[in-house]
Design a protein around this motif. Sequence first.
Motif, PDB file in Angstrom:
ATOM      1  N   ASP A  66      20.288  15.670  68.145  1.00 52.25           N
ATOM      2  CA  ASP A  66      19.555  14.448  68.486  1.00 52.25           C
ATOM      3  C   ASP A  66      19.621  13.421  67.359  1.00 52.25           C
ATOM      4  O   ASP A  66      19.243  12.265  67.562  1.00 52.25           O
ATOM      5  CB  ASP A  66      18.092  14.766  68.790  1.00 52.25           C
ATOM      6  N   LEU A  67      20.070  13.857  66.194  1.00 47.84           N
ATOM      7  CA  LEU A  67      20.205  12.967  65.035  1.00 47.84           C
ATOM      8  C   LEU A  67      21.678  12.873  64.663  1.00 47.84           C
ATOM      9  O   LEU A  67      22.081  13.166  63.551  1.00 47.84           O
ATOM     10  CB  LEU A  67      19.378  13.502  63.867  1.00 47.84           C
ATOM     11  N   ALA A  68      22.489  12.466  65.617  1.00 45.73           N
ATOM     12  CA  ALA A  68      23.941  12.521  65.455  1.00 45.73           C
ATOM     13  C   ALA A  68      24.487  11.449  64.523  1.00 45.73           C
ATOM     14  O   ALA A  68      25.439  11.691  63.774  1.00 45.73           O
ATOM     15  CB  ALA A  68      24.612  12.414  66.826  1.00 45.73           C
ATOM     16  N   GLU A  69      23.899  10.256  64.548  1.00 47.67           N
ATOM     17  CA  GLU A  69      24.435   9.122  63.799  1.00 47.67           C
ATOM     18  C   GLU A  69      23.452   8.692  62.708  1.00 47.67           C
ATOM     19  O   GLU A  69      22.238   8.880  62.844  1.00 47.67           O
ATOM     20  CB  GLU A  69      24.694   7.940  64.733  1.00 47.67           C
ATOM     21  N   PRO A  70      23.964   8.099  61.605  1.00 50.12           N
ATOM     22  CA  PRO A  70      23.053   7.554  60.591  1.00 50.12           C
ATOM     23  C   PRO A  70      22.074   6.568  61.220  1.00 50.12           C
ATOM     24  O   PRO A  70      22.478   5.688  61.992  1.00 50.12           O
ATOM     25  CB  PRO A  70      23.998   6.856  59.610  1.00 50.12           C
ATOM     26  N   GLY A  71      20.807   6.728  60.918  1.00 55.92           N
ATOM     27  CA  GLY A  71      19.780   5.875  61.496  1.00 55.92           C
ATOM     28  C   GLY A  71      19.097   6.474  62.708  1.00 55.92           C
ATOM     29  O   GLY A  71      18.049   5.968  63.138  1.00 55.92           O
ATOM     30  N   VAL A  86      15.190  11.776  59.716  1.00 51.47           N
ATOM     31  CA  VAL A  86      16.182  10.726  59.916  1.00 51.47           C
ATOM     32  C   VAL A  86      17.518  11.101  59.278  1.00 51.47           C
ATOM     33  O   VAL A  86      17.580  11.617  58.163  1.00 51.47           O
ATOM     34  CB  VAL A  86      15.662   9.376  59.348  1.00 51.47           C
ATOM     35  N   ARG A  87      18.594  10.808  60.017  1.00 53.63           N
ATOM     36  CA  ARG A  87      19.954  11.026  59.514  1.00 53.63           C
ATOM     37  C   ARG A  87      20.294   9.913  58.527  1.00 53.63           C
ATOM     38  O   ARG A  87      20.135   8.725  58.818  1.00 53.63           O
ATOM     39  CB  ARG A  87      20.943  11.032  60.670  1.00 53.63           C
ATOM     40  N   GLN A  88      20.802  10.319  57.351  1.00 55.61           N
ATOM     41  CA  GLN A  88      21.150   9.371  56.295  1.00 55.61           C
ATOM     42  C   GLN A  88      22.601   8.890  56.432  1.00 55.61           C
ATOM     43  O   GLN A  88      23.392   9.443  57.199  1.00 55.61           O
ATOM     44  CB  GLN A  88      20.959  10.032  54.936  1.00 55.61           C
ATOM     45  N   LYS A  89      22.933   7.881  55.663  1.00 60.33           N
ATOM     46  CA  LYS A  89      24.300   7.374  55.680  1.00 60.33           C
ATOM     47  C   LYS A  89      25.283   8.354  55.062  1.00 60.33           C
ATOM     48  O   LYS A  89      26.485   8.279  55.340  1.00 60.33           O
ATOM     49  CB  LYS A  89      24.359   6.026  54.949  1.00 60.33           C
ATOM     50  N   ASP A  90      24.779   9.281  54.224  1.00 61.27           N
ATOM     51  CA  ASP A  90      25.650  10.316  53.673  1.00 61.27           C
ATOM     52  C   ASP A  90      25.701  11.551  54.568  1.00 61.27           C
ATOM     53  O   ASP A  90      26.201  12.590  54.165  1.00 61.27           O
ATOM     54  CB  ASP A  90      25.201  10.706  52.258  1.00 61.27           C
ATOM     55  N   ASP A  91      25.157  11.451  55.788  1.00 68.53           N
ATOM     56  CA  ASP A  91      25.162  12.477  56.835  1.00 68.53           C
ATOM     57  C   ASP A  91      24.071  13.532  56.661  1.00 68.53           C
ATOM     58  O   ASP A  91      23.901  14.373  57.538  1.00 68.53           O
ATOM     59  CB  ASP A  91      26.526  13.162  56.949  1.00 68.53           C
ATOM     60  N   LEU A 112      11.759  10.453  70.056  1.00 65.84           N
ATOM     61  CA  LEU A 112      13.146  10.258  69.643  1.00 65.84           C
ATOM     62  C   LEU A 112      13.505   8.777  69.700  1.00 65.84           C
ATOM     63  O   LEU A 112      13.138   8.075  70.652  1.00 65.84           O
ATOM     64  CB  LEU A 112      14.060  11.069  70.565  1.00 65.84           C
ATOM     65  N   SER A 113      14.229   8.297  68.697  1.00 63.69           N
ATOM     66  CA  SER A 113      14.629   6.892  68.669  1.00 63.69           C
ATOM     67  C   SER A 113      15.588   6.577  69.815  1.00 63.69           C
ATOM     68  O   SER A 113      16.426   7.400  70.191  1.00 63.69           O
ATOM     69  CB  SER A 113      15.299   6.562  67.336  1.00 63.69           C
ATOM     70  N   ASP A 114      15.468   5.369  70.383  1.00 64.15           N
ATOM     71  CA  ASP A 114      16.364   4.947  71.454  1.00 64.15           C
ATOM     72  C   ASP A 114      17.750   4.605  70.915  1.00 64.15           C
ATOM     73  O   ASP A 114      18.759   4.787  71.602  1.00 64.15           O
ATOM     74  CB  ASP A 114      15.786   3.726  72.180  1.00 64.15           C
ATOM     75  N   GLU A 115      17.800   4.098  69.686  1.00 68.83           N
ATOM     76  CA  GLU A 115      19.064   3.728  69.058  1.00 68.83           C
ATOM     77  C   GLU A 115      18.895   3.824  67.549  1.00 68.83           C
ATOM     78  O   GLU A 115      17.766   3.823  67.042  1.00 68.83           O
ATOM     79  CB  GLU A 115      19.490   2.319  69.466  1.00 68.83           C
ATOM     80  N   PRO A 116      19.999   3.926  66.804  1.00 70.83           N
ATOM     81  CA  PRO A 116      19.881   4.028  65.349  1.00 70.83           C
ATOM     82  C   PRO A 116      19.207   2.801  64.749  1.00 70.83           C
ATOM     83  O   PRO A 116      19.288   1.700  65.289  1.00 70.83           O
ATOM     84  CB  PRO A 116      21.341   4.137  64.885  1.00 70.83           C
TER      85      PRO A 116
END
Length: 254
Positions: A66-71, A86-91, A112-116
């Motif tokens: 559910d946290l596939a992308e940064p943000g 939260v997923r970071q920019k360094d993954d 869950l966030s709708d978008e990053p």
Amino acid sequence: MKKKAYKNIPRVSEPVSGGTPVEHVPIPDLGREPIPKEKYISQDYLETEWQSMWRKVWLLGALERDLAEPGDYVCTEIGRESVILVRQKDDKIRAFYNVCPHRGNRLVPPGLSDEPTETFKCSYHGWEYALNGRFVNIPNKELFPQGVPCSGLSEIPCEVWNNFVWFCLDKDPIPFEEYMAPLKDHFEPYHFDRMVLTRDVTMEWNCNWKTSVDAFNETYHVAATHPQLLWYLDDMDVQIDCYERHSRYLVPFG
């Protein structure tokens, strides 16, 4: 409904090669005295549990996919606390208290966030934080002659295992590997990281949390509550194993 007699059914104590350990561990002496009702209704006991248990254990917060992308982020709640995963920019995935440290306002709603997102922005005074919890912007910072009164979002320990994201409210928790033993040996053969969630249901019960746990920690109720299960479920020969911090029970099906 009478149970059917089935022959040559392997017992739960027979191990499956390469699978979850099924050996029966020694049964601890838990006593036979009645459990005091105060453990279910006392506010003082509830506070003791909060400080001594819920704030110390590792808690399940989200699914990693559910946290596939940064943000991408999930806001989860436990007791009086709210936490952002939260997923970071360094993954990596990190966890922060869902609160602006300036005036205590919540940053995001539960779920869950709708978008990053690129940042977390407080709706009260507009203070803005990066994914790593550091300040991005403080409007009119010169209005604080004493200096900025806080250093950013408060981070808490976070671990990822088997597609699950865990967090702990204790700044210096029991090491994750130590806390999870022996559950890793039990769950990793199922390869939850390869599974896809198809249904997510939340039910809130108006009771002390232990009341709900008690209901699922025995099969004594099956004959009266779920008689339709008796033709394929053995409600008598149930193996219960108590470990240092965890427990399980194995129920023969089929």
